[in-house]
Enzyme design. Structure first.
Site, PDB file in Angstrom:
ATOM      1  N   THR B 145       0.811  -1.211   0.000  1.00 14.55           N
ATOM      2  CA  THR B 145       0.000   0.000   0.000  1.00 14.55           C
ATOM      3  C   THR B 145       0.853   1.274   0.000  1.00 14.55           C
ATOM      4  OG1 THR B 145      -1.694  -1.207   1.213  1.00 14.55           O
ATOM      5  CG2 THR B 145      -1.786   1.194   1.334  1.00 14.55           C
ATOM      6  N   GLU B 146       0.635   2.111  -0.985  1.00 10.45           N
ATOM      7  CA  GLU B 146       1.316   3.412  -1.100  1.00 10.45           C
ATOM      8  C   GLU B 146       2.838   3.269  -0.972  1.00 10.45           C
ATOM      9  OE1 GLU B 146      -0.609   6.174  -1.796  1.00 10.45           O
ATOM     10  OE2 GLU B 146      -2.413   4.934  -1.706  1.00 10.45           O
TER      11      GLU B 146
END
Lengths: 428, 400
Positions: B145-146
């Site tokens: 994530t990110e």
């Protein structure tokens, strides 16, 4: 002046349906109850075409057209120039700073210099309120001069300017109704333009009607008004049929509602809740309302790890408030300074045990309410626990409050106000 | 023979509605379907559909020489399938060209790696299955994530069988080295780390339409010349960005689509240069050095850390309380309940609660569907309260 039906010219700020707090509710309740006993003309900033009350003449300054204003103002003479521009007659310190970085006398100057325009106001308390208050006064005075009346009756500082001015210019007696003071809102340290205006108004008034003895005491000690001019009259409340609604969860529910500001003491509610939850985890708390302390308190609750026990609802309309009251188990009002506290009485209508601070007007009328010093969070927490745990205590609080409720009526309030009117000496 | 590795992030959370105290215990729908569909429609029209069309044209025009990679979260794919099957189909069409690769990640775009390894594994597995189902590919490269990343994660992902992992090229760990080679975490054996070239990536993703920027307007030939300048001291130029760069963060009238339309031909004018997907990149080049990143980094904000998602009391409490329910949630064996819980793990919910720059009103505010981080917290905690009530009722029913 006795035994004749009085003509009362009243000035209000909040008025249904345009309200944000207790002031609008209280003004309406009093007006309705006075209607059978007096002729009331109510001047407010904003009226709504399809809202009217039997026997009350409602005048919203927003309804005056330019043409009507031009006619009203043909008679405006050099009075203002003489008295305001040169700050001679005016005792209020003209150099009081206001938040926008201007001086009050500049506001007076600009408002009175300008061509009079139709009065517009969206939100009664947003933006430059002081400028709105002065504009309101300018038109309200001219309107008042065209009316016939025996008594001037003004509700809170927003309307004190036109009321004082009309007394000076007509010699009619002035009654100031004090629903809340700058002392309540901002604490004992605040000595600002609003404070000055309140004090000036109270000095010039013939009688002051604070909504409680507690507030009357503030008028005396904090504003230096002699006690013989202070005639406390408690608010009333309209009887209701409480809403019934099943609670959608098992936990007990403890509620606070009101503005989330220093005055209302929400932080003491949070601290007390924290103590309660250490011993009784199966309790939920609701803080209903909004205000400048809200974000700080949300962070504090998150920091305490109590976010799943606390709900913030924001400002609630009447319907939602009733839904909340219907499922609540305990009502709390830990106000630092509460002139009356109508919401405590609303909670009593829902047969909730009420826990209220001693520094409130409601403490004078609710005989059964459990009372504590607002800062005493341990005692406050113990009261919450006891109200949840001991049926006997809860029932006796509720029963005793129910008895008190019978005399908290607007009819009673209006009768007291009429008595104050009757004490006024005819001045002319 | 350096190559460009384009990778685009595609993600849409299930935003929670203004879930109030009055809903607790009585209304179990937590999502703002209207808002979620509205956002999806808007981004589909402005970004997904026109950009996918452009990418398809570029792939066809360059006879397979233009290649790109995507990571699409499971929750985004779900929402495409529900509301915009045309968007899903356009990604499938891209997959069918053979020039597009799909990357593994957590299904719910969550922070699970930090807070529950068990849940993390489940989500990565579920996402892999979904990618296979729609695109007929088995991901070989992972991105968290990110771009959240550290040494430990690289080794962990290697153990799960992946050959590559994507991360930010953070200056404080790279030192004076370039991100334009493949690196390896000191504790990993074989997995290769692809580091984002944030300078060149952000020229497109953030600075493209900034008229104050001294390089504005950025044309494809100028950008290609910067890329060509890397020849001799780099093997892969990793341009990683949010897909919404096209048409959403950089609006169409900024010229972003025209820029992209001409970039491949400009890059390919230099015959040494090519485009590669993430797998092709790790197959083509060896590891050149160790990238030692002990702390968790990400591609967010100037700090490149996790402070956008965790750290303030509201975020920390919300995260702690939702992950604390994990065991109970699975024991309920209630699929709807499990799904609701998982959707609340999506990192965006905590991102909306950040107060980092709230006062200045910047990028965080722009991306938030709520009036304030406090509202985001309140709605989340109210929904959490309701979830707990459902869990208790379920638990009681199971006992009896």
């Amino acid at each position: 002046m006795s035994n004749t039906r009085k003509k009362v010219l009243m000035f209000g700020w909040e008025f249904p349906p345009v309200i944000s707090g207790g002031l609008g509710v209280a003004t309406l309740g009093l007006c309705k109850a006075l209607a059978p006993m007096a002729d009331v003309q109510m001047v407010i900033p904003k009226s709504v075409p399809d809202f009217s009350i039997p026997h009350i003449s409602l005048i919203g300054l927003n309804s005056f057209t330019q043409q009507e204003l031009d006619i009203l103002f043909t008679s405006e003479n050099s009075f203002y120039r003489k008295h305001y521009h040169q700050n001679q007659h005016w005792d209020i310190n003209p150099y009081t700073k206001i938040p926008e970085g201007e001086y009050i006398h500049q506001k007076f100057f600009s408002v009175f210099q300008e061509q009079v325009k139709p009065f517009e106001i969206d939100d009664l308390y947003a933006g430059d309120v002081i400028k709105k208050v002065i504009e309101f006064a300018r038109i309200a005075v001219q309107f008042g001069l065209t009316q016939e009346f025996d008594i001037i009756h003004a509700h809170d500082w927003m309307t004190f300017l036109p009321a004082m001015e009309l007394k000076r210019r007509t010699g009619k007696p002035l009654v100031l109704h004090v629903h809340s003071t700058e002392y309540d809102r901002s604490g004992p340290e605040s000595k600002n333009w609003v404070y000055d205006l309140e004090q000036q108004g109270m000095q010039e008034a013939d009688f002051i009607i604070p909504v409680s003895r507690y507030t009357g005491k503030i008028c005396h000690t904090h504003y230096g008004i002699p006690t013989h001019k202070i005639k406390p009259v408690h608010n009333g409340i309209e009887a209701i049929k409480p809403m019934v609604r099943p609670k959608p969860f098992k936990e007990k529910l403890v509620i606070f509602f009101g503005r989330i500001t220093m005055q209302k003491g929400p932080s003491f509610f949070v601290e007390a809740a924290r103590i309660v939850l250490q011993q009784y985890p199966n309790v939920r708390f609701v803080l209903a309302g909004s205000g400048d302390q809200m974000y700080g308190l949300i962070e504090k609750i998150a920091d305490y790890g109590l976010g799943d026990k606390f709900s913030f609802t924001g400002f609630l309309n009447k319907q939602k408030l009733n839904e909340l009251l219907a499922i609540a188990d305990v009502y709390c009002m830990p106000s630092v300074s509460e002139p009356f506290g109508l919401s405590a009485v609303e909670a009593v209508q829902y047969q909730l045990p009420t826990l209220i601070s001693t520094t409130s007007g409601a403490a004078e009328v609710l005989n059964g309410a459990l009372q504590f010093e607002f800062w005493d969070t341990h005692k406050f927490a113990q009261y919450i626990i006891a109200s949840l745990q001991y049926e006997g205590l809860k029932n006796s609080v509720v029963e005793s409050n129910a008895k008190s409720l019978q005399s908290i009526t607007w009819e009673h309030c209006a009768a007291e106000v009429i008595k104050v009117y009757e004490e006024l000496e005819p001045l002319n | 023979m350096p190559s460009i590795c384009f990778y685009f992030q595609v993600h849409q959370p299930y935003r929670l509605r203004d879930y109030s105290f009055f809903d607790i215990g009585s209304n179990h729908n937590y999502y703002d379907d209207l808002k979620n569909k509205e956002v999806l429609d808007k981004v589909a029209e402005r970004c997904y559909l026109p950009t996918n069309q452009l990418m398809l044209e570029l792939i066809e025009k360059h006879n397979g020489q233009f290649k790109i990679s995507y990571s699409i979260s499971g929750v985004a794919l779900e929402q495409f399938a529900t509301w915009r099957p045309d968007v899903l189909q356009s990604f499938i069409n891209l997959a069918n060209t053979g020039c597009v690769e799909f990357i593994a990640e957590t299904y719910y775009h969550s922070l699970a790696y930090i807070f529950s390894k068990e849940e993390f594994k489940k989500q990565v597995e579920a996402h892999g299955k979904l990618i296979e189902k729609y695109f007929n590919q088995k991901p070989r490269v992972f991105r968290n994530t990110e771009l959240q990343y550290n040494n430990e994660l690289a080794a962990y992902i290697e153990d799960l069988g992946y050959e590559g992992i994507i991360c930010e090229g953070v200056d404080r760990h790279l030192g004076d080295r370039t991100p334009n080679f493949l690196y390896k975490a000191p504790n990993a054996n074989t997995i290769k780390s692809l580091l984002k070239n944030y300078k060149l990536s952000d020229d497109i993703a953030f600075r493209f339409s900034n008229q104050e920027w001294h390089e504005w307007p950025l044309m494809a030939d100028k950008f290609a010349s910067w890329v060509h300048g890397i020849a001799g001291h780099g093997e892969t130029i990793n341009l990683f960005m949010d897909y919404e760069t096209f048409g959403e963060h950089q609006w169409a009238h900024s010229g972003i689509f025209e820029f992209m339309r001409h970039l491949p031909e400009q890059v390919l004018q230099h015959s040494d240069f090519s485009f590669k997907t993430v797998s092709e990149t790790i197959d083509a080049y060896p590891v050149r050095d160790t990238y030692d990143c002990h702390e968790l980094t990400s591609w967010a904000d100037t700090e490149r850390d996790l402070s956008a998602w965790i750290g303030n009391p509201m975020q920390d409490e919300a995260i702690a309380k939702i992950y604390a329910l994990e065991k109970q949630v699975y024991e309920s064996k209630d699929e709807k309940l499990i799904d609701d819980w998982k959707k609340m793990l999506t990192s965006d919910h905590y991102y909306y609660m950040t107060t980092k720059f709230w006062a200045d009103g910047d990028v965080h505010k722009y991306f938030s569907p709520y009036d304030s981080p406090y509202d985001a917290y309140i709605y989340f905690m109210n929904a959490l309260s309701d979830l707990k009530i459902r869990l208790e009722l379920k638990g009681e029913a199971q006992k009896s």
